[in-house]
Design a protein around this motif. Sequence first.
Motif, PDB file in Angstrom:
ATOM      1  N   ARG A 118       0.823  -1.209   0.000  1.00  5.37           N
ATOM      2  CA  ARG A 118       0.000   0.000   0.000  1.00  5.37           C
ATOM      3  C   ARG A 118       0.858   1.260   0.000  1.00  5.37           C
ATOM      4  O   ARG A 118       0.570   2.231  -0.710  1.00  5.37           O
ATOM      5  CB  ARG A 118      -0.938   0.002   1.218  1.00  5.37           C
ATOM      6  N   SER A 119       1.935   1.248   0.784  1.00  5.19           N
ATOM      7  CA  SER A 119       2.761   2.449   0.899  1.00  5.19           C
ATOM      8  C   SER A 119       3.436   2.815  -0.415  1.00  5.19           C
ATOM      9  O   SER A 119       3.688   3.996  -0.675  1.00  5.19           O
ATOM     10  CB  SER A 119       3.816   2.256   1.993  1.00  5.19           C
ATOM     11  N   LEU A 120       3.713   1.825  -1.246  1.00  6.60           N
ATOM     12  CA  LEU A 120       4.409   2.081  -2.504  1.00  6.60           C
ATOM     13  C   LEU A 120       3.466   2.243  -3.691  1.00  6.60           C
ATOM     14  O   LEU A 120       3.758   3.004  -4.628  1.00  6.60           O
ATOM     15  CB  LEU A 120       5.383   0.935  -2.790  1.00  6.60           C
ATOM     16  N   VAL A 121       2.347   1.551  -3.678  1.00  5.53           N
ATOM     17  CA  VAL A 121       1.465   1.520  -4.852  1.00  5.53           C
ATOM     18  C   VAL A 121       0.378   2.579  -4.796  1.00  5.53           C
ATOM     19  O   VAL A 121       0.034   3.185  -5.818  1.00  5.53           O
ATOM     20  CB  VAL A 121       0.853   0.111  -5.021  1.00  5.53           C
ATOM     21  N   GLU A 122      -0.177   2.828  -3.610  1.00  2.00           N
ATOM     22  CA  GLU A 122      -1.272   3.795  -3.532  1.00  2.00           C
ATOM     23  C   GLU A 122      -0.895   5.187  -4.024  1.00  2.00           C
ATOM     24  O   GLU A 122      -1.692   5.828  -4.718  1.00  2.00           O
ATOM     25  CB  GLU A 122      -1.810   3.859  -2.096  1.00  2.00           C
ATOM     26  N   PRO A 123       0.319   5.713  -3.731  1.00  2.00           N
ATOM     27  CA  PRO A 123       0.652   7.044  -4.245  1.00  2.00           C
ATOM     28  C   PRO A 123       0.714   7.118  -5.775  1.00  2.00           C
ATOM     29  O   PRO A 123       0.606   8.209  -6.341  1.00  2.00           O
ATOM     30  CB  PRO A 123       2.034   7.321  -3.630  1.00  2.00           C
ATOM     31  N   VAL A 124       0.887   5.975  -6.427  1.00  2.00           N
ATOM     32  CA  VAL A 124       1.026   5.953  -7.888  1.00  2.00           C
ATOM     33  C   VAL A 124      -0.289   5.581  -8.569  1.00  2.00           C
ATOM     34  O   VAL A 124      -0.714   6.232  -9.529  1.00  2.00           O
ATOM     35  CB  VAL A 124       2.139   4.968  -8.311  1.00  2.00           C
ATOM     36  N   LEU A 125      -0.946   4.535  -8.071  1.00  2.00           N
ATOM     37  CA  LEU A 125      -2.160   4.047  -8.719  1.00  2.00           C
ATOM     38  C   LEU A 125      -3.443   4.535  -8.061  1.00  2.00           C
ATOM     39  O   LEU A 125      -4.520   4.411  -8.646  1.00  2.00           O
ATOM     40  CB  LEU A 125      -2.170   2.511  -8.737  1.00  2.00           C
ATOM     41  N   GLY A 126      -3.344   5.043  -6.838  1.00  2.00           N
ATOM     42  CA  GLY A 126      -4.530   5.396  -6.093  1.00  2.00           C
ATOM     43  C   GLY A 126      -4.971   4.230  -5.217  1.00  2.00           C
ATOM     44  O   GLY A 126      -4.712   3.067  -5.530  1.00  2.00           O
ATOM     45  N   GLU A 186      -7.944   2.852  -4.435  1.00  2.06           N
ATOM     46  CA  GLU A 186      -8.918   1.880  -4.935  1.00  2.06           C
ATOM     47  C   GLU A 186      -8.285   0.910  -5.923  1.00  2.06           C
ATOM     48  O   GLU A 186      -8.477  -0.305  -5.830  1.00  2.06           O
ATOM     49  CB  GLU A 186     -10.089   2.613  -5.580  1.00  2.06           C
ATOM     50  N   ARG A 187      -7.526   1.442  -6.856  1.00  2.00           N
ATOM     51  CA  ARG A 187      -6.895   0.573  -7.854  1.00  2.00           C
ATOM     52  C   ARG A 187      -5.815  -0.302  -7.207  1.00  2.00           C
ATOM     53  O   ARG A 187      -5.639  -1.467  -7.588  1.00  2.00           O
ATOM     54  CB  ARG A 187      -6.308   1.405  -8.984  1.00  2.00           C
ATOM     55  N   ALA A 188      -5.094   0.248  -6.249  1.00  2.00           N
ATOM     56  CA  ALA A 188      -4.072  -0.531  -5.553  1.00  2.00           C
ATOM     57  C   ALA A 188      -4.703  -1.706  -4.827  1.00  2.00           C
ATOM     58  O   ALA A 188      -4.167  -2.828  -4.841  1.00  2.00           O
ATOM     59  CB  ALA A 188      -3.304   0.354  -4.577  1.00  2.00           C
ATOM     60  N   ALA A 189      -5.839  -1.475  -4.188  1.00  2.00           N
ATOM     61  CA  ALA A 189      -6.524  -2.556  -3.480  1.00  2.00           C
ATOM     62  C   ALA A 189      -7.006  -3.628  -4.446  1.00  2.00           C
ATOM     63  O   ALA A 189      -6.899  -4.835  -4.165  1.00  2.00           O
ATOM     64  CB  ALA A 189      -7.696  -1.993  -2.679  1.00  2.00           C
ATOM     65  N   GLU A 190      -7.529  -3.214  -5.579  1.00  2.00           N
ATOM     66  CA  GLU A 190      -7.976  -4.172  -6.600  1.00  2.00           C
ATOM     67  C   GLU A 190      -6.809  -5.012  -7.104  1.00  2.00           C
ATOM     68  O   GLU A 190      -6.917  -6.244  -7.226  1.00  2.00           O
ATOM     69  CB  GLU A 190      -8.631  -3.418  -7.764  1.00  2.00           C
ATOM     70  N   LEU A 191      -5.701  -4.359  -7.390  1.00  2.00           N
ATOM     71  CA  LEU A 191      -4.528  -5.068  -7.905  1.00  2.00           C
ATOM     72  C   LEU A 191      -3.982  -6.034  -6.863  1.00  2.00           C
ATOM     73  O   LEU A 191      -3.644  -7.194  -7.179  1.00  2.00           O
ATOM     74  CB  LEU A 191      -3.449  -4.051  -8.299  1.00  2.00           C
ATOM     75  N   ARG A 192      -3.895  -5.601  -5.626  1.00  2.00           N
ATOM     76  CA  ARG A 192      -3.366  -6.461  -4.567  1.00  2.00           C
ATOM     77  C   ARG A 192      -4.217  -7.721  -4.411  1.00  2.00           C
ATOM     78  O   ARG A 192      -3.685  -8.830  -4.279  1.00  2.00           O
ATOM     79  CB  ARG A 192      -3.296  -5.680  -3.253  1.00  2.00           C
ATOM     80  N   GLU A 193      -5.519  -7.570  -4.444  1.00  2.58           N
ATOM     81  CA  GLU A 193      -6.398  -8.726  -4.316  1.00  2.58           C
ATOM     82  C   GLU A 193      -6.212  -9.697  -5.471  1.00  2.58           C
ATOM     83  O   GLU A 193      -6.171 -10.921  -5.286  1.00  2.58           O
ATOM     84  CB  GLU A 193      -7.857  -8.253  -4.256  1.00  2.58           C
ATOM     85  N   VAL A 221      -2.854 -12.581 -17.837  1.00  3.10           N
ATOM     86  CA  VAL A 221      -2.132 -11.597 -17.030  1.00  3.10           C
ATOM     87  C   VAL A 221      -2.252 -10.187 -17.599  1.00  3.10           C
ATOM     88  O   VAL A 221      -2.020  -9.209 -16.883  1.00  3.10           O
ATOM     89  CB  VAL A 221      -0.640 -11.976 -16.880  1.00  3.10           C
ATOM     90  N   ARG A 222      -2.661 -10.084 -18.853  1.00  2.00           N
ATOM     91  CA  ARG A 222      -2.826  -8.754 -19.448  1.00  2.00           C
ATOM     92  C   ARG A 222      -4.026  -8.018 -18.872  1.00  2.00           C
ATOM     93  O   ARG A 222      -4.194  -6.824 -19.132  1.00  2.00           O
ATOM     94  CB  ARG A 222      -2.945  -8.884 -20.964  1.00  2.00           C
ATOM     95  N   SER A 223      -4.851  -8.707 -18.095  1.00  2.00           N
ATOM     96  CA  SER A 223      -6.025  -8.058 -17.483  1.00  2.00           C
ATOM     97  C   SER A 223      -5.707  -7.405 -16.154  1.00  2.00           C
ATOM     98  O   SER A 223      -6.548  -6.695 -15.593  1.00  2.00           O
ATOM     99  CB  SER A 223      -7.135  -9.092 -17.274  1.00  2.00           C
ATOM    100  N   LEU A 224      -4.496  -7.608 -15.606  1.00  2.00           N
ATOM    101  CA  LEU A 224      -4.135  -7.024 -14.317  1.00  2.00           C
ATOM    102  C   LEU A 224      -4.105  -5.492 -14.420  1.00  2.00           C
ATOM    103  O   LEU A 224      -3.533  -4.942 -15.374  1.00  2.00           O
ATOM    104  CB  LEU A 224      -2.776  -7.542 -13.856  1.00  2.00           C
ATOM    105  N   PRO A 225      -4.680  -4.773 -13.461  1.00  2.53           N
ATOM    106  CA  PRO A 225      -4.709  -3.310 -13.514  1.00  2.53           C
ATOM    107  C   PRO A 225      -3.382  -2.698 -13.029  1.00  2.53           C
ATOM    108  O   PRO A 225      -3.270  -2.216 -11.897  1.00  2.53           O
ATOM    109  CB  PRO A 225      -5.869  -2.948 -12.579  1.00  2.53           C
ATOM    110  N   LEU A 226      -2.385  -2.712 -13.902  1.00  3.61           N
ATOM    111  CA  LEU A 226      -1.047  -2.279 -13.523  1.00  3.61           C
ATOM    112  C   LEU A 226      -0.799  -0.793 -13.787  1.00  3.61           C
ATOM    113  O   LEU A 226       0.199  -0.238 -13.324  1.00  3.61           O
ATOM    114  CB  LEU A 226       0.002  -3.092 -14.291  1.00  3.61           C
ATOM    115  N   GLU A 227      -1.692  -0.145 -14.531  1.00  2.00           N
ATOM    116  CA  GLU A 227      -1.484   1.256 -14.876  1.00  2.00           C
ATOM    117  C   GLU A 227      -2.395   2.138 -14.035  1.00  2.00           C
ATOM    118  O   GLU A 227      -3.389   1.682 -13.480  1.00  2.00           O
ATOM    119  CB  GLU A 227      -1.756   1.494 -16.361  1.00  2.00           C
ATOM    120  N   PRO A 228      -2.053   3.439 -13.910  1.00  5.21           N
ATOM    121  CA  PRO A 228      -2.930   4.345 -13.164  1.00  5.21           C
ATOM    122  C   PRO A 228      -4.315   4.393 -13.789  1.00  5.21           C
ATOM    123  O   PRO A 228      -4.470   4.208 -15.006  1.00  5.21           O
ATOM    124  CB  PRO A 228      -2.217   5.698 -13.283  1.00  5.21           C
ATOM    125  N   ALA A 229      -5.319   4.638 -12.974  1.00  5.01           N
ATOM    126  CA  ALA A 229      -6.704   4.698 -13.476  1.00  5.01           C
ATOM    127  C   ALA A 229      -6.875   5.872 -14.436  1.00  5.01           C
ATOM    128  O   ALA A 229      -6.222   6.890 -14.303  1.00  5.01           O
ATOM    129  CB  ALA A 229      -7.648   4.830 -12.292  1.00  5.01           C
TER     130      ALA A 229
END
Length: 457
Positions: free
Chosen positions: A421-429, A431-438, A449-457
Amino acid sequence: MTHESADLSADLSATRTLARGAVAARDRPLPERAVRAALAAIVDWTAVTVGGAVAEPATALRRGLLTGTGPCRLPGTRDGASAETAALVNGTAAHTLELDDIYAPGLYHPGAPTIAAALAAGERCGVSGADLVRGVVIGYEVGNRVASTLGAAHYRYWHNTGTAGALAAAAAAAEVLRLDVDRFAHALALAATTGAGLQQTFRSDSMGKPLHSGHAAQAGTVAAFAASAGFTGTPSVLDGEIGMGAVMSDSPSWDAAAAPFGPEFLVERTSVKPYPCCGHVFAAIDAALELREAGVRAEEVTSIEAESYSTALTVAGNPAPTTPFEAKFSIPFVVAHALVHGEVAAGAFTTDRLADERVTALMSRVALRPGAEFDEAFPARRGARVTVVGRDERERAVTVADRRGDPANPVTREQLDAKFRSLVEPVLGAERAAELRELLWNLTGVADVRSLPLEPA
């Protein structure tokens, strides 16, 4: 000069035995504990890669290479790239923050090059999450075996993450591509001759160190795709008379390469980094923090002795760092910072903290000494002892046999999630960070794997 045949059917070289072990394991389901370890490694890699993607080494690469479109993504950005360029940029980003994982017996950061290559191959081919996980497990297995075989003699001059990491990356990509034994072995051979990374790069403030990881990821990716198309390598490149082991180490035995893969896989022996700096300083940080928690106050300390294994003092013994990069390789700095501020987080490695008079005064009182007990346990265990003397002349010491994050002293899933969370939330936000982590923790159920939300919203 004798030229070797490209036919590996009767070959018993290290590249062949590693390839045979990897392909044989393909017929068996992975143990659940190996899958869990690989998922944790992928969560950790994604966190440090997204965090590193917005830092200057990765952004400079994107500018210089004109990334923007391609079948493979650069996590933390909206850019795409070719598989080999994505592996280069992502492998570099993953090592930028000095927060990527470690395989201690190999003096090596496996995740940065291995997962970068696996993801690049996986996105180019559109594989499932389960296939990506298997590629990561096999990549760690090969890279960790090679790194530990090359050992400390190799690490004296070479950065194992750039050298062994290239073979790890090739193995991960080769497994994602499901190469047969011959082509898998050629991929390893090609990666071995193209991997690189000099220890001298650690000695100054530059972007070369994370580039070692990126180059390893790229070299392995290129090797695997080239081998898949029939490009051949030299089978004895690891164990030949002028091969990697002889030229870049102390002619080690490669017998361990022939051991069957599983049921325990080396990805299970991964160390997760809790501090954003060189792993050789972690045990000293742990000891200093424990002393502070026990009541030691920096302003009362008159002298400090930090003992650790000799390699830690060689790599991270800088007594007076002048830049944030140098501070990440300075036991005196991190010990002083831990005692003064009670933490060693990203904010420790700034010009303001380097100029903090309380830290610099205490840093000048730190003496370094190699400890025989720590040398004997190295590299499998990374320990340290910090002893402080106060104005009252009372001596207090804390010994840490296994630094925090190592398999013997692991971080919890909750701590890893907090790091994510500390590293991803500042970049992806958030909500998106939580989705990606799950999704990452449940990656074996992801169809592509191309469906993973790796880019900013």
